[in-house]
Scaffold this motif. Structure first.
Motif, PDB file in Angstrom:
ATOM      1  N   ALA A 131       0.832  -1.204   0.000  1.00 59.68           N
ATOM      2  CA  ALA A 131       0.000   0.000   0.000  1.00 59.68           C
ATOM      3  C   ALA A 131       0.867   1.254   0.000  1.00 59.68           C
ATOM      4  O   ALA A 131       1.866   1.339   0.721  1.00 59.68           O
ATOM      5  CB  ALA A 131      -0.921  -0.010   1.213  1.00 59.68           C
ATOM      6  N   ALA A 132       0.497   2.234  -0.828  1.00 56.87           N
ATOM      7  CA  ALA A 132       1.306   3.441  -0.964  1.00 56.87           C
ATOM      8  C   ALA A 132       0.431   4.614  -1.385  1.00 56.87           C
ATOM      9  O   ALA A 132      -0.667   4.435  -1.914  1.00 56.87           O
ATOM     10  CB  ALA A 132       2.421   3.220  -1.985  1.00 56.87           C
ATOM     11  N   ASP A 133       0.948   5.805  -1.155  1.00 62.34           N
ATOM     12  CA  ASP A 133       0.273   7.025  -1.595  1.00 62.34           C
ATOM     13  C   ASP A 133       0.631   7.371  -3.036  1.00 62.34           C
ATOM     14  O   ASP A 133      -0.112   8.073  -3.719  1.00 62.34           O
ATOM     15  CB  ASP A 133       0.656   8.192  -0.684  1.00 62.34           C
ATOM     16  CG  ASP A 133       0.253   7.931   0.758  1.00 62.34           C
ATOM     17  OD1 ASP A 133      -0.930   7.674   1.004  1.00 62.34           O
ATOM     18  OD2 ASP A 133       1.141   7.964   1.641  1.00 62.34           O
ATOM     19  N   ALA A 134       1.781   6.895  -3.494  1.00 55.34           N
ATOM     20  CA  ALA A 134       2.215   7.137  -4.868  1.00 55.34           C
ATOM     21  C   ALA A 134       3.134   6.005  -5.300  1.00 55.34           C
ATOM     22  O   ALA A 134       3.805   5.380  -4.469  1.00 55.34           O
ATOM     23  CB  ALA A 134       2.933   8.479  -4.986  1.00 55.34           C
ATOM     24  N   VAL A 135       3.151   5.759  -6.592  1.00 59.96           N
ATOM     25  CA  VAL A 135       4.014   4.729  -7.177  1.00 59.96           C
ATOM     26  C   VAL A 135       4.998   5.411  -8.126  1.00 59.96           C
ATOM     27  O   VAL A 135       4.596   6.213  -8.979  1.00 59.96           O
ATOM     28  CB  VAL A 135       3.190   3.678  -7.946  1.00 59.96           C
ATOM     29  CG1 VAL A 135       4.113   2.650  -8.607  1.00 59.96           C
ATOM     30  CG2 VAL A 135       2.195   2.996  -7.022  1.00 59.96           C
ATOM     31  N   ILE A 136       6.268   5.100  -7.956  1.00 64.15           N
ATOM     32  CA  ILE A 136       7.311   5.587  -8.862  1.00 64.15           C
ATOM     33  C   ILE A 136       7.752   4.422  -9.739  1.00 64.15           C
ATOM     34  O   ILE A 136       8.246   3.410  -9.231  1.00 64.15           O
ATOM     35  CB  ILE A 136       8.536   6.126  -8.096  1.00 64.15           C
ATOM     36  CG1 ILE A 136       8.146   7.267  -7.147  1.00 64.15           C
ATOM     37  CG2 ILE A 136       9.623   6.570  -9.070  1.00 64.15           C
ATOM     38  CD1 ILE A 136       7.751   8.538  -7.821  1.00 64.15           C
ATOM     39  N   VAL A 164      -5.043  -1.305  -8.388  1.00 72.20           N
ATOM     40  CA  VAL A 164      -5.140  -2.061  -7.141  1.00 72.20           C
ATOM     41  C   VAL A 164      -4.893  -1.165  -5.928  1.00 72.20           C
ATOM     42  O   VAL A 164      -5.588  -1.278  -4.910  1.00 72.20           O
ATOM     43  CB  VAL A 164      -4.151  -3.247  -7.149  1.00 72.20           C
ATOM     44  CG1 VAL A 164      -4.092  -3.921  -5.783  1.00 72.20           C
ATOM     45  CG2 VAL A 164      -4.555  -4.262  -8.225  1.00 72.20           C
ATOM     46  N   LEU A 165      -3.920  -0.270  -6.035  1.00 66.48           N
ATOM     47  CA  LEU A 165      -3.552   0.561  -4.889  1.00 66.48           C
ATOM     48  C   LEU A 165      -4.307   1.881  -4.833  1.00 66.48           C
ATOM     49  O   LEU A 165      -4.233   2.590  -3.827  1.00 66.48           O
ATOM     50  CB  LEU A 165      -2.046   0.852  -4.914  1.00 66.48           C
ATOM     51  CG  LEU A 165      -1.114  -0.365  -4.879  1.00 66.48           C
ATOM     52  CD1 LEU A 165       0.334   0.085  -4.855  1.00 66.48           C
ATOM     53  CD2 LEU A 165      -1.420  -1.257  -3.686  1.00 66.48           C
ATOM     54  N   ALA A 166      -5.028   2.211  -5.911  1.00 66.97           N
ATOM     55  CA  ALA A 166      -5.733   3.498  -5.986  1.00 66.97           C
ATOM     56  C   ALA A 166      -4.766   4.641  -5.700  1.00 66.97           C
ATOM     57  O   ALA A 166      -5.048   5.567  -4.939  1.00 66.97           O
ATOM     58  CB  ALA A 166      -6.914   3.534  -5.024  1.00 66.97           C
ATOM     59  N   ALA A 167      -3.591   4.575  -6.318  1.00 66.79           N
ATOM     60  CA  ALA A 167      -2.540   5.569  -6.102  1.00 66.79           C
ATOM     61  C   ALA A 167      -2.049   6.078  -7.450  1.00 66.79           C
ATOM     62  O   ALA A 167      -2.042   5.330  -8.437  1.00 66.79           O
ATOM     63  CB  ALA A 167      -1.375   4.949  -5.325  1.00 66.79           C
ATOM     64  N   PRO A 168      -1.622   7.329  -7.512  1.00 70.64           N
ATOM     65  CA  PRO A 168      -1.080   7.855  -8.768  1.00 70.64           C
ATOM     66  C   PRO A 168       0.234   7.180  -9.122  1.00 70.64           C
ATOM     67  O   PRO A 168       1.005   6.792  -8.248  1.00 70.64           O
ATOM     68  CB  PRO A 168      -0.873   9.343  -8.463  1.00 70.64           C
ATOM     69  CG  PRO A 168      -0.677   9.397  -6.983  1.00 70.64           C
ATOM     70  CD  PRO A 168      -1.572   8.322  -6.423  1.00 70.64           C
ATOM     71  N   VAL A 169       0.469   7.040 -10.420  1.00 77.59           N
ATOM     72  CA  VAL A 169       1.706   6.443 -10.916  1.00 77.59           C
ATOM     73  C   VAL A 169       2.556   7.538 -11.548  1.00 77.59           C
ATOM     74  O   VAL A 169       2.094   8.278 -12.420  1.00 77.59           O
ATOM     75  CB  VAL A 169       1.412   5.334 -11.937  1.00 77.59           C
ATOM     76  CG1 VAL A 169       2.693   4.861 -12.606  1.00 77.59           C
ATOM     77  CG2 VAL A 169       0.715   4.162 -11.250  1.00 77.59           C
ATOM     78  N   LEU A 170       3.793   7.651 -11.089  1.00 80.56           N
ATOM     79  CA  LEU A 170       4.756   8.608 -11.642  1.00 80.56           C
ATOM     80  C   LEU A 170       5.881   7.821 -12.300  1.00 80.56           C
ATOM     81  O   LEU A 170       6.238   6.738 -11.837  1.00 80.56           O
ATOM     82  CB  LEU A 170       5.331   9.507 -10.551  1.00 80.56           C
ATOM     83  CG  LEU A 170       4.429  10.427  -9.729  1.00 80.56           C
ATOM     84  CD1 LEU A 170       3.427  11.164 -10.600  1.00 80.56           C
ATOM     85  CD2 LEU A 170       3.737   9.698  -8.607  1.00 80.56           C
ATOM     86  N   PHE A 171       6.447   8.367 -13.348  1.00 79.29           N
ATOM     87  CA  PHE A 171       7.506   7.679 -14.080  1.00 79.29           C
ATOM     88  C   PHE A 171       8.813   8.439 -13.924  1.00 79.29           C
ATOM     89  O   PHE A 171       8.896   9.626 -14.225  1.00 79.29           O
ATOM     90  CB  PHE A 171       7.144   7.567 -15.556  1.00 79.29           C
ATOM     91  CG  PHE A 171       5.919   6.728 -15.812  1.00 79.29           C
ATOM     92  CD1 PHE A 171       6.030   5.383 -16.096  1.00 79.29           C
ATOM     93  CD2 PHE A 171       4.659   7.294 -15.745  1.00 79.29           C
ATOM     94  CE1 PHE A 171       4.901   4.607 -16.314  1.00 79.29           C
ATOM     95  CE2 PHE A 171       3.524   6.531 -15.971  1.00 79.29           C
ATOM     96  CZ  PHE A 171       3.641   5.184 -16.253  1.00 79.29           C
TER      97      PHE A 171
END
Length: 467
Positions: free
Chosen positions: A180-185, A416-423
């Protein structure tokens, strides 16, 4: 702005550069080719190697997670600050197949440092871009005097990305609470060029299907029956011809439903990129651009959905002629999807379109493969602004924005995590992903290290209310 002194970060990176590259080369020597069963033990060894290095880096938790296929690696380093955001870094440790006879100048699994470039399979895709996080977090700690990162830092490094991530969705659903996370990098991407650093804001999704048309119960004589019964090969051609209208729009009813349109700001930012269409065409081995009317080439590739014919066949394919009406014909289609499009809705729309287009006397089947969702992070998202600021500090210039025309498992993490994805990636087109002589530019690799050293403090300072 983070209080991390830039000079302290750069000094730390410079002092540890040699050891960092030596460790990366050791990892690159492990031929973790997930697509080849003979390398299953190597993929497992790669996962164990990474878990060990992450523990040495300082992560209190570093585990190898088994799947029905190849193992993944999970690591976690809590911040200790109850208000700190939680960030999950995604990448993969498996690599594409490679052999000297494919055109490599050297052994693909014996890293070679030449002209400030590191050549090896996985140098850019994706071991190099995963590994820069290890030195980055250490530089972050050294420059700030912290004993733990400014964010709750997690890593999930997949072992099957180069094989289509067949078990990834199940893996992240099983471990949803742990990751679980607030954002994904996502550090499995690249930049526009060495001189134009960019941040990717989204990837297209993918839906694939095969449509088979069945006519006569067997091949029949075209003289005795031609013109009197429907021909599956003719009808598959008509089906393909009905896929687009005269302006290049996908003509499947309902296909564009829910789509997130490009904003004027996004179109302006894409237009700022130094795009050379003639050079792009040479790279594409093509002779003219084509596509949906009203959009630029970059907009078509990055931000518009597509329907493409990947293969078509039916009837006699050998030398000479064979005058038959074939019993069946098929077409393989792929649909690149953008934010707002729903996989299930697209599948239903394609099935309804095929049923309405195929004439009486022709039976048809439509078979879809598992799809990939699109993902998009708005330009004004605070986490995206942190990535751009950190990267701008490292490169000492403004950062531009791109999207990715391809597809990947990042959207599953967003879903799944309902978190924004950043690249966050530093690879450039000349690095040769999936090609012979893959390499990574050492200077850019270290800019990735520097970016992450700034990023965790920036996120903690500017996004403390994320939770």
């Amino acid at each position: 702005m983070s209080e991390t002194p830039d000079s302290a970060v750069r000094t730390y990176i410079d002092n540890h550069r040699a050891a960092f590259l030596q460790d990366l080369a050791e990892w690159l020597r492990i031929p973790s080719v997930s697509a080849q069963p003979d390398h299953a033990e190597d993929v497992r060894r790669s996962a164990e190697w990474l878990a060990g290095r992450l523990k040495e880096t300082g992560f209190p938790t570093a585990e190898v997670w088994q799947t029905p296929g190849a193992p993944a690696v999970f690591a976690e380093w809590p911040s200790g600050d109850p208000h700190a955001p939680t960030v999950l870094v995604y990448g993969h440790h498996d690599v594409q197949p490679a052999a000297r006879e494919d055109g490599w100048h050297t052994d693909p699994f014996e890293p070679v440092l030449q002209e400030n470039r590191l050549y090896a399979r996985g140098a850019a895709d994706d071991k190099g871009q995963v590994f820069f996080h290890t030195l980055g977090v250490r530089a972050h700690l050294a420059a700030t005097g912290r004993t733990a990162p400014a964010v709750n830092l997690k890593l999930l490094i997949e072992g099957e990305e180069e094989s289509g991530s067949p078990h990834f969705r199940e893996l992240i659903e099983t471990h949803k609470d742990r990751i679980a996370a607030d954002a994904v990098i996502v550090s499995d991407t690249g930049m526009w060029s060495k001189d134009t650093p960019t941040v990717c804001t989204g990837m297209r999704g993918l839906a694939e299907c095969e449509i088979v048309l069945h006519g006569p119960d067997q091949d029949i004589h075209s003289g005795s029956f031609g013109g009197a019964v429907p021909n599956p090969a003719t009808e598959i051609a008509r089906l393909v011809a009905a896929l687009h209208d005269e302006n290049g729009h996908v003509a499947i009813p309902g296909f564009y439903e829910g789509i997130t349109e490009l904003t004027d700001q996004e179109r302006e930012l894409l237009a700022e990129l130094p795009f050379d269409e003639e050079s792009w065409l040479r790279t594409a081995k093509s002779h003219a651009t084509h596509g949906e009317a009203g959009y630029s080439t970059l907009e078509r590739v990055w931000a518009r959905p597509t329907a493409e014919v990947n293969g078509i066949g039916g009837g006699y394919q050998g030398a000479g002629s064979k005058t038959i009406i074939p019993s069946s014909a098929l077409v393989k289609l792929s649909f690149r999807l953008v934010a707002g499009q729903d996989l299930d809705h697209v599948e239903q729309a394609v099935r309804a379109w095929a049923a309405a287009t195929v004439p009486a006397g022709i039976r048809h089947t439509v078979t879809f493969s598992p799809g990939t969702r699109p993902c998009l992070t708005p330009l004004d998202h605070p986490a995206l602004r942190s990535v751009a600021r950190a990267m701008g500090r490292a490169f000492e210039q403004p950062i531009r924005f791109t999207r990715e025309g391809g597809s990947g498992p990042a959207a599953d993490l967003q879903d799944v995590l309902a978190a924004p994805v950043l690249f966050l990636g530093i690879s450039i087109p000349s690095d040769g992903w999936h090609a012979p002589n893959e390499k990574v530019e050492i200077d850019l690799l270290l800019k990735g290290v520097e970016t992450t050293a700034y990023l965790w403090g920036d996120l903690a300072e500017n996004w403390r209310d994320a939770r």
